[in-house]
Write an enzyme that holds these catalytic residues in place. Structure first.
Site, PDB file in Angstrom:
ATOM      1  N   VAL A  91       0.848  -1.218  -0.006  1.00  0.00           N
ATOM      2  CA  VAL A  91       0.089  -0.010   0.090  1.00  0.00           C
ATOM      3  C   VAL A  91       0.822   1.211  -0.033  1.00  0.00           C
ATOM      4  O   VAL A  91       0.262   2.426  -0.404  1.00  0.00           O
ATOM      5  CB  VAL A  91      -0.972  -0.056   1.222  1.00  0.00           C
ATOM      6  CG1 VAL A  91      -2.039  -1.176   1.042  1.00  0.00           C
ATOM      7  CG2 VAL A  91      -0.276   0.099   2.503  1.00  0.00           C
ATOM      8  N   LYS A 126     -25.244 -15.876   5.855  1.00  0.00           N
ATOM      9  CA  LYS A 126     -24.309 -16.001   4.941  1.00  0.00           C
ATOM     10  C   LYS A 126     -24.738 -16.312   3.452  1.00  0.00           C
ATOM     11  O   LYS A 126     -24.230 -15.824   2.404  1.00  0.00           O
ATOM     12  CB  LYS A 126     -23.121 -17.004   5.452  1.00  0.00           C
ATOM     13  CG  LYS A 126     -22.598 -16.561   6.632  1.00  0.00           C
ATOM     14  CD  LYS A 126     -21.770 -17.768   7.208  1.00  0.00           C
ATOM     15  CE  LYS A 126     -21.101 -17.160   8.621  1.00  0.00           C
ATOM     16  NZ  LYS A 126     -20.417 -18.441   9.506  1.00  0.00           N
TER      17      LYS A 126
END
Lengths: 432, 432
Positions: free
Chosen positions: B33, B205
């Site tokens: 990053v 889920k």
């Protein structure tokens, strides 16, 4: 955004699949990328060949420059295969600011880092999900899904042809040559199967996986390769008896800063998630320090599965185009390559020997192992038809490759050892 | 780019894992990053509680506003769980232009689309990979890896607690209650296991998976749910005998434009890739029109696996921040929801009955099935201890849910039928 025009290099198995998916799933694709996708031009060798898909003849060309230099074409899909010429096409395309999606594992394994650098310099995306394990989105999973983890081991069944052959040999007790012929008839093996059965195809894929997973520039030459041509029915039978399944496994292993990558026939404990991967299917098992065990399973080849990966990459390119962020996704390797020495590579081994059936022979043999401090997990001894000889099958505990190779040399020198019939790497612990 | 400051809501199992991974993998994260990641503030309930990780006491707070309104904090990681209050925190955070990574399946299953809309309006990322199947990067695989395909079926073992219980029951022939206690001692089941064992957790889920996979706004109430509490050792034994393994399976199925989603104990053919998913592991099997069969396997819960998904999402947010493209990734559902009617939902069924052991009874029973044109794949009849009764086990061929429910009503009305002992959905064809 207007329609995106793409150019295809190649219209074989995968190319036809790409055309089909772009046609059949145009709605879904448009919903995702916000504009239609148009296949503008396709490079082929023979304009008059019969095709698996209906294509307007005007779209076909034998001149690559009609695609590489077409200012209307934004993305090039390379599914022609090949090395030197294809690489030149790709470099031309990137220099003309065309994004590339490729399924070419040979090229990416050998020239991947060079091509990715050129792509990045030209603010272009170069995506290659389809190059490893066909329809399984394993490269994305390594790079994005497991981005925060430190991957320490990858094991892959990444060649469908050899997995098909080994599955049939195991199930039906057939001989290698016989099953190879069947695979050729069914189209699972090519007329010249060398690249598959000698493990080279799997080695290329492991090169790509290891480079991404370890963030280290692994070269094809770093991969130790052994094929499946010498595997016999006896080996499979003994494996089964001991609780192991024979698979051609690519292993990339990192310990500390050092790695090793290899493709070898491997006796895998039946309890391992990879052991149940059958027929032409592929799977990649990934071990991360934090996540633990994961596995990605699916079709490793075939027209539509591979084309799914290609067109999904195309969607990725198009999303990046829309956001104006192409050419920003590739991460240069973080670590300098450090390969393990043979003394640092540990494995268990299976060894099958024919030895003289005489007093003291067994002690002779085992003492060679104990000189190197290698001990045994399993030992079998069986009589052979030739009365004066016996067959010995050994499974060792963990041993360094260095020690194991020294042991093989010493065993060959022993008068009592007639032949070393076979030797394989062993992974996992069988319950038997 | 300077350090990115993040705020954590919650420091339980997953929160501690997040702190550990950010510390242990700082190098890799920074390489990806481009700047360090700093955990600035953590919301906890009790400042003095003992923690699984070492944390500077000054970082802890009991006041959410210290995080939600801190202008230095760019990303919020929500791992506190809960519904109403947590949702309010998230809305506040998004309105303050803070990106969110969450592991909260309850919240995302019920309020996901509302929260994603608010995120998008505020140009914020809201990522939730950790909410389904812990360490398995399944949401990314559906959205990116299989972007070009039309997904027609998803089958998931998405609750580790129930898979652990069913694995132990199958292996050791133990009773449900006994294994539940063992799971509670080992920490695989909570003191109040209702949400897991009644299938609600799995249903949440499946709601998230179906919404993404079918690009259709599926609600929790659309999911038919049945738990594992009534499964007996006899059912497992008959299953095994017939070549089936009992699993709690969430199935989301699309045919044409219509879908159905359900979570039910299911007898799965032993040859199905999901059948070998053992213990607390999770796996999601995805069938796409073009790609065919794929499966994603890994740990479904646990501190570090779930935290891997959270921090990988964080990496995704940070890459988007660097490129200035946050809040652009979520795709609104493409299709209007259309649920199948019971007459359109097809399955095979396993049925175990106790019936009077008299002449003509068997004909009576089977004629109920033939009235609905339902035929049988397998039939077993065994004597029972009570002499006048017999046990009948039937596995049907495909039948509509409508027909099957009508059949059950009629069977209950038959004088010859003493009890319907059990009834399960059956998936796949066993080789036995």
């Amino acid at each position: 955004m207007e329609a995106i025009s793409i150019g295809l290099l190649g219209l074989g198995t995968v190319g036809s699949g790409v055309v089909k998916i772009i046609e059949n799933h145009q709605d879904k694709l448009m919903h995702q990328v916000g504009c239609p996708i148009k296949v503008k031009k396709i490079l082929v060798k023979d304009l008059n060949k019969e095709r698996a898909v209906k294509i307007d003849n005007e779209k076909l060309t034998t001149d690559p420059d009609e695609i590489l230099y077409d200012p209307e074409i934004d993305v090039i899909i390379e599914v022609m295969g090949g090395m030197k010429e294809t690489k030149n096409y790709m470099i031309k395309a990137l220099r003309n600011r065309k994004h590339i999606v490729t399924a070419n594992k040979d090229l990416m394994a050998v020239h991947g880092s060079e091509l990715l650098t050129i792509a990045s310099e030209n603010e272009c995306d170069l995506f290659y999900e389809a190059s490893v394990a066909g329809g399984i989105p394993i490269l994305r999973s390594l790079v994005d899904g497991l981005a925060s983890d430190r991957i320490t081991k990858m094991m892959g069944i990444v060649n469908g042809t050899t997995n098909f052959i080994l599955t049939k040999m195991s199930k039906h007790g057939s001989a290698y040559e016989e099953v190879l012929k069947e695979a050729q008839v069914l189209g699972y093996a090519e007329a010249d199967p060398t690249s598959d059965v000698e493990g080279l195809d799997a080695a290329r894929k492991m090169t790509i996986l290891a480079t991404l997973g370890f963030s280290m520039k692994i070269e094809l030459d770093d991969v130790k390769v052994e094929g499946i041509t010498r595997i016999t029915e006896e080996d499979l039978r003994y494996g089964r008896q001991l609780g192991y399944t024979m698979k051609l496994i690519g292993i990339a292993h990192r310990e500390g800063e050092k790695v090793d990558v290899s493709v070898q026939p491997t006796l895998l404990a039946d309890t391992h998630p990879l052991a149940s991967v059958q027929d032409e299917f592929n799977a990649v098992y990934v071990y991360g320090e934090a996540v633990g065990e994961t596995m990605f399973y699916g079709p490793g080849a075939g027209s539509l599965p591979t084309a799914t990966a290609v067109v999904s990459d195309l969607v990725g390119v198009m999303k990046n185009m829309r956001l104006g962020v192409t050419g920003k996704n590739s991460v240069t390797p973080q670590y300098k390559k450090q390969l393990k020495e043979p003394s640092e590579i540990y494995s268990k081994y299976f060894l099958r020997l024919h030895v003289r059936d005489e007093v003291g022979v067994f002690a002779n043999i085992t003492s060679v192992f104990s000189e190197h401090r290698v001990s045994f997990e399993k030992i079998l001894q069986m009589p052979l038809k030739e009365k004066e000889y016996a067959e010995i099958v050994l499974v060792t505990h963990q041993a360094s490759l260095q020690d194991y190779e020294d042991i093989l040399v010493k065993l060959r020198d022993l008068q009592a050892v007639k032949t070393i019939e076979s030797s394989y790497r062993v992974e996992g612990s069988a319950n038997v």
